[in-house]
Design an enzyme around this catalytic site. Sequence first.
Site, PDB file in Angstrom:
ATOM      1  CE  LYS A 110       3.724  -7.992   7.497  1.00 51.72           C
ATOM      2  NZ  LYS A 110       3.075  -6.760   7.012  1.00 51.72           N
ATOM      3  N   GLY A 127     -10.467  -3.235  16.732  1.00 52.50           N
ATOM      4  CA  GLY A 127      -9.028  -3.333  16.997  1.00 52.50           C
ATOM      5  C   GLY A 127      -8.447  -1.985  17.391  1.00 52.50           C
TER       6      GLY A 127
HETATM    7  N1  PHE Z   1       3.833  -3.246   8.769  1.00 48.49           N
HETATM    8  C1  PHE Z   1       3.973  -2.450   7.596  1.00 48.49           C
HETATM    9  C2  PHE Z   1       2.862  -2.770   6.601  1.00 48.49           C
HETATM   10  O1  PHE Z   1       2.177  -3.783   6.689  1.00 48.49           O
HETATM   11  C3  PHE Z   1       5.282  -2.746   6.977  1.00 48.49           C
HETATM   12  C4  PHE Z   1       6.307  -1.709   7.061  1.00 48.49           C
HETATM   13  C5  PHE Z   1       6.300  -0.656   7.937  1.00 48.49           C
HETATM   14  C6  PHE Z   1       7.340  -1.812   6.199  1.00 48.49           C
HETATM   15  C7  PHE Z   1       7.287   0.288   7.912  1.00 48.49           C
HETATM   16  C8  PHE Z   1       8.332  -0.874   6.170  1.00 48.49           C
HETATM   17  C9  PHE Z   1       8.295   0.186   7.049  1.00 48.49           C
HETATM   18  O2  PHE Z   1       2.631  -2.005   5.694  1.00 48.49           O
END
Ligand code: PHE
Length: 352
Positions: free
Chosen positions: A78, A181
């Site tokens: 992340k 949210g």
């Molecule tokens: N924000 C997404 C999640 O927490 C992460 C993500 C989205 C990764 C789209 C890849 C493609 O699951």
Amino acid sequence: MESLIRAWDGQSVIIRFDRAANAWIFIAIHSTRLGPAVGGTRIKSYSNLKEALRDAQRLAGGMTLKWAAANIKYGGGKCVIAVPPDLDSQARTRLLRRYGAFVHKHNGLFYTGPDYGTSSEDMDIIAEAGAPYIFGRTQAAGGAGNPGPFTALGVLTSIKVAAERLFGEAALAGKRVLVQGVGSVGRELIKMLHEAGAEILISDVDKAPIEYFKGKLGLKSVPPNAVYDEPCDIFVPCAVGGVLNKENISSLKCQAVAGAANNQLGNPEDAISLRDRAILYIPDFIANSGGAIAIIGMEMSGWSQNEAEKKVIQTIRENLSNIFELSETDGCSMDEAAFRIADMRLTAQNPA
Ligand code: PHE
């Protein structure tokens, strides 16, 4: 920060200070056991950098579990970009471009997509220099677009599964559902819940989305500090993480928690507190996996939107039925059961 990094169970943390935007970039690589680390990019202002680093670390750990549970061969990572609260939009755009080049420089150690505080349009900008390591660009730019509606579909599926367990049927008509949210996932979910005939309560720190839904659907709102005391059938956290803790769990007046937020529990024992209060908890990294499953499937395997929707529903339903079974046979919490199932998939892989 040093002790946070040393104590972490992940692989590495890449830190970059972007002087021009006065922003800090933390890319947390939790695990590459199943494949390259993939996870969203979160842009937010934090009151201190330790909080931002910890957020990146915990969110990256959640991604490892999410991919493993969904049987997708990626690892967990992340990125958190901690920005000053007054960053203007042009400076933000330039930051995104530099960030894209930074992601590219790591040659596929980390792939990213949209998350809290970033959009598909942002991914288009990041991808100018960051391609091919950027998921979730707009459809106009050749990506699969915003994951929000697919994440919402996965949460809706989780809510229905919870209703089946609690009330004997998936129908949500007349069920009181509190959505905390109203962001990119929350607002899609509200539309779906409305179609399903649920009685919807909404809450957000931001007034605008509340007013929008009050006007459009006549929804009632709950002040942010009152959500944990509001009687409802299903509580749906779709804001930031760490919302539940020992204290507020003891005041909850719901029968289930199923939402899109990452890291809903302050710590793992909270899952036990929920179980002790007979509140059914749908583990966050299962409930919110829809967006990641759909975007990856559409961009990497050429799924249509319709196929992606079917896969989201099917994957989440299968995972939840395995989790129920394990938590019943072993007497462990839902969270523990979900963790064990993900962990089995992780350790079943031959080490590289
Ligand atoms: N924000 C997404 C999640 O927490 C992460 C993500 C989205 C990764 C789209 C890849 C493609 O699951």
